[in-house]
Design an enzyme around this catalytic site. Structure first.
Site, mmCIF file in Angstrom:
data_model
loop_
_atom_site.group_PDB
_atom_site.id
_atom_site.type_symbol
_atom_site.label_atom_id
_atom_site.label_comp_id
_atom_site.label_asym_id
_atom_site.label_seq_id
_atom_site.Cartn_x
_atom_site.Cartn_y
_atom_site.Cartn_z
ATOM 1 N N LYS A 66 34.093 31.127 49.306
ATOM 2 C CA LYS A 66 34.688 30.973 47.967
ATOM 3 C C LYS A 66 35.757 29.877 47.913
ATOM 4 O O LYS A 66 35.895 29.198 46.895
ATOM 5 C CB LYS A 66 35.295 32.298 47.494
ATOM 6 N N ASP A 102 35.486 37.319 39.259
ATOM 7 C CA ASP A 102 35.834 38.588 39.910
ATOM 8 C C ASP A 102 36.869 39.384 39.111
ATOM 9 O O ASP A 102 36.742 40.596 38.933
ATOM 10 C CB ASP A 102 36.378 38.346 41.322
#
Ligand code: ATR
Length: 262
Positions: A66, A102
């Protein structure tokens, strides 16, 4: 041909993203194929270039890529800039775009549970990437105060220093895990303790009305203690579905209802 999507990570076998995206596609009538891509630890960039060069539309990014995805993007959303991590990629006019869904996934999961967020006092345990990614979306959703408790206090203090300007209307505070106390509407476990089988101790001096465990599928001493207090609890499956839906909506322009997939 179906629209091509994928999730990239290492390891990747455990990912549930393909089944989720195929379920969203079935619900919305979108013709897509969503696959898993295992990239070697030094092969992230080459892998995504190849995917987009072959007409891929969008990619999800998971552990451990990420931060690399964040570094690769030429255009970033505000929330990805604040999270310093990207889990959603797409190519537009040859330019790599990145977002981080997220935190919105967590907010949507909590809303689907009908738990309050507006004007709340929230405790987040943990000060790693998972915490960094959810502060801004929780602030946007109306949280009034967020206390970050961490085993390593300096890490929580650094997070507060980094994020305070981005969430000016929110009161942010760092405390040590040893000094867990006070009254909170919601407590969120964002540590990796349950993933490594470690216990977290919630002392009596800590009071809360709702408890969310971000990890899912593992025994969690955090959840066990919250359940023993008879407060409503939930674990990370809703957040997983929520982040997937938010990515789906970025790519396909339509966002099915989270409650249909829980
Ligand atoms: P992630 O990206 O998932 O947040 P991370 O950056 O490795 O992962 O952060 C893990 C978090 O879990 C940290 O806050 C870590 O505390 P430290 O900063 O003190 O290391 C926390 N953590 C992991 N195991 C823990 C344990 N057994 N007890 C308490 N906190 C723990």
């Amino acid at each position: 041909m179906s629209k091509q999507f994928a999730v990239i990570g290492n390891p990747i076998e455990q990912s549930r993203s393909p089944e989720l995206h195929h379920a969203f596609a079935a619900k919305t009538g979108i013709d897509l194929n969503y696959s898993k891509r295992l990239a070697p630890l030094d092969g992230f960039e080459a892998n995504i270039q190849e995917f987009f060069a072959h007409g891929g539309i969008g990619m999800n990014v998971t552990v451990p890529f990420k931060e690399q995805a964040f570094a690769q993007c030429q255009v970033l959303s505000e929330r990805a800039k604040i999270a310093k991590a990207v889990n959603t990629l797409w190519m537009k006019n040859g330019i790599l775009h990145g977002d981080n869904t997220d935190g919105q996934g967590l907010v949507d999961a909590i809303r689907a549970l009908n738990w309050p967020l507006e004007n709340t006092n929230i405790l987040i345990i943990g000060a790693g990437g998972a915490t960094r990614g959810v502060i801004y979306p929780l602030a946007q959703a109306g949280a009034k105060k967020i206390v970050i408790a961490n085993r390593t206090l300096a890490r929580a203090e650094q997070l507060v220093a980094d994020l305070q300007d981005a969430v000016a209307q929110l009161e942010l505070q760092a405390i040590s895990l040893e000094h867990l106390a006070g009254e909170f509407d919601l407590v969120i476990n964002a540590t990796s303790a349950s993933l490594s089988g470690d216990a977290l101790l919630l002392p009596e001096a800590l009071q809360f009305n709702y408890a969310y465990e971000m990890a899912y599928g593992k025994p969690s001493s955090f959840l066990d203690q919250a359940k023993a207090r008879a407060v409503p609890t939930s674990e990370g499956f809703g957040m997983l579905v929520g982040q997937a839906l938010e990515s789906f909506s970025i790519w396909n322009g339509i966002k099915p209802d989270l409650k249909d997939f829980l």
